[in-house]
Design a protein around this motif. Sequence first.
Motif, PDB file in Angstrom:
ATOM      1  N   PRO A  92      -8.549   2.761   7.235  1.00 24.75           N
ATOM      2  CA  PRO A  92      -8.234   1.349   6.992  1.00 24.75           C
ATOM      3  C   PRO A  92      -6.910   1.163   6.239  1.00 24.75           C
ATOM      4  O   PRO A  92      -6.205   0.177   6.456  1.00 24.75           O
ATOM      5  CB  PRO A  92      -9.404   0.845   6.145  1.00 24.75           C
ATOM      6  N   LEU A  93      -6.574   2.117   5.365  1.00 24.77           N
ATOM      7  CA  LEU A  93      -5.309   2.001   4.621  1.00 24.77           C
ATOM      8  C   LEU A  93      -4.118   2.213   5.539  1.00 24.77           C
ATOM      9  O   LEU A  93      -3.078   1.569   5.391  1.00 24.77           O
ATOM     10  CB  LEU A  93      -5.244   3.037   3.488  1.00 24.77           C
TER      11      LEU A  93
ATOM     12  N   GLU B 233     -10.917  -1.642   0.217  1.00 30.25           N
ATOM     13  CA  GLU B 233      -9.586  -1.094   0.505  1.00 30.25           C
ATOM     14  C   GLU B 233      -8.837  -0.815  -0.799  1.00 30.25           C
ATOM     15  O   GLU B 233      -8.117   0.189  -0.910  1.00 30.25           O
ATOM     16  CB  GLU B 233      -8.801  -2.069   1.381  1.00 30.25           C
ATOM     17  N   GLN B 234      -9.005  -1.695  -1.784  1.00 28.93           N
ATOM     18  CA  GLN B 234      -8.371  -1.452  -3.089  1.00 28.93           C
ATOM     19  C   GLN B 234      -8.884  -0.161  -3.703  1.00 28.93           C
ATOM     20  O   GLN B 234      -8.129   0.606  -4.304  1.00 28.93           O
ATOM     21  CB  GLN B 234      -8.646  -2.617  -4.047  1.00 28.93           C
TER      22      GLN B 234
ATOM     23  N   VAL C  71       0.846  -1.196   0.000  1.00 33.52           N
ATOM     24  CA  VAL C  71       0.000   0.000   0.000  1.00 33.52           C
ATOM     25  C   VAL C  71       0.886   1.253   0.000  1.00 33.52           C
ATOM     26  O   VAL C  71       0.695   2.177  -0.784  1.00 33.52           O
ATOM     27  CB  VAL C  71      -0.935  -0.020   1.229  1.00 33.52           C
TER      28      VAL C  71
ATOM     29  N   MET D  66     -10.129   2.411  -2.062  1.00 31.02           N
ATOM     30  CA  MET D  66      -9.543   3.529  -1.296  1.00 31.02           C
ATOM     31  C   MET D  66      -8.122   3.798  -1.780  1.00 31.02           C
ATOM     32  O   MET D  66      -7.716   4.958  -1.948  1.00 31.02           O
ATOM     33  CB  MET D  66      -9.509   3.180   0.198  1.00 31.02           C
TER      34      MET D  66
ATOM     35  N   ARG E  20      -2.784  -0.800   6.949  1.00 30.01           N
ATOM     36  CA  ARG E  20      -2.350  -1.849   6.035  1.00 30.01           C
ATOM     37  C   ARG E  20      -1.228  -1.390   5.104  1.00 30.01           C
ATOM     38  O   ARG E  20      -1.067  -1.919   4.008  1.00 30.01           O
ATOM     39  CB  ARG E  20      -3.550  -2.319   5.193  1.00 30.01           C
TER      40      ARG E  20
ATOM     41  N   LEU F  63      -5.662  -6.782  -0.232  1.00 32.27           N
ATOM     42  CA  LEU F  63      -6.696  -5.875   0.262  1.00 32.27           C
ATOM     43  C   LEU F  63      -8.083  -6.335  -0.155  1.00 32.27           C
ATOM     44  O   LEU F  63      -8.244  -7.012  -1.172  1.00 32.27           O
ATOM     45  CB  LEU F  63      -6.467  -4.467  -0.311  1.00 32.27           C
ATOM     46  N   SER F  64      -9.090  -5.936   0.625  1.00 30.86           N
ATOM     47  CA  SER F  64     -10.481  -6.161   0.220  1.00 30.86           C
ATOM     48  C   SER F  64     -10.802  -5.230  -0.951  1.00 30.86           C
ATOM     49  O   SER F  64     -10.042  -4.296  -1.240  1.00 30.86           O
ATOM     50  CB  SER F  64     -11.420  -5.846   1.384  1.00 30.86           C
TER      51      SER F  64
ATOM     52  N   PHE G   4      -8.249   7.830   4.829  1.00 28.88           N
ATOM     53  CA  PHE G   4      -8.653   6.421   4.762  1.00 28.88           C
ATOM     54  C   PHE G   4      -7.999   5.638   5.900  1.00 28.88           C
ATOM     55  O   PHE G   4      -6.995   4.942   5.682  1.00 28.88           O
ATOM     56  CB  PHE G   4      -8.224   5.811   3.427  1.00 28.88           C
TER      57      PHE G   4
END
Length: 239
Positions: free
Chosen positions: A128-129, A144-145, A99, A147, A132, A140-141, A126
Amino acid sequence: MTEDAPLIEAAGLHTYYGASHILHGIDLSIAAGESVSLLGRNGMGKTTTIRSILGLTPPRQGTVRIRGRDMTGAEPHRIAQMGLGLVPEGRGIFPNLSVRENLVMAARPAVDGVETWTLPRICDLFPPLAERLDNMGNQLSGGEQQMLSVGRALMTNPDVLILDEATEGLAPLIRRDIWAVIRRIKDAGIATLVVDKDLDTLLDVCDRCVILAKGQVAWAGTAADLRTNPDIHRRYLGV
Ligand SMILES: Nc1ncnc2c1ncn2[C@@H]1O[C@H](COP(=O)(O)OP(=O)(O)O)[C@@H](O)[C@H]1O
Ligand SMILES: [Mg+2]
């Protein structure tokens, strides 16, 4: 460059894939800070219009001006460097980079030299990023991708962010998060060109709408006009 010229001014675009004539004279302009939605059923030419503007599929006829400068036929990276950020259909992140690497690779200052969007700012936007950063793109989900795809485009510090179906295939809660970010981007004064299937939210977020049908502009007007015009919905957007 001219100060008062639109950020993007496409005029009379005719674009082909091989022998297939897809766009038949598209006009589209976006002023600084303006939010425009590009609408129309599947296959009507929305993505092709975006690709034409960005020089990814250059038009065979017509002109693309960015800040008043004729960029028709220029290399895509030169056009993007004039302040255009793209969140492409299908996301376009690097699956084998982390990421952090995906974000840092995209980084560049804005046309005026200012770096508003940095790694810490994207992490704020973001959360969640932020958790990660060392995960690979392919770990990534879907949300998330997406984002990460928006984050990458913002790292280029664009004056106009182009979002092609950025909420496609996402769960409703994630979709809501992405829309919240699009609103924040707009409030930050960045112009947006948005393609999305969620008409109600689009009309809420965007100032102006351009509807495509068979590679032509079938209707253009304000979001307020379109909201009160069910006839246009039925004719060009209904399924
Ligand atoms: N790479 C391609 N080669 C040939 N035809 C294509 C290609 N991409 C899109 N098309 C065709 O161009 C038309 C417009 O597609 P597109 O711009 O992707 O529409 P939209 O984004 O509005 O769904 C469609 O008829 C589609 O089948
Ligand atoms: Mg498309």
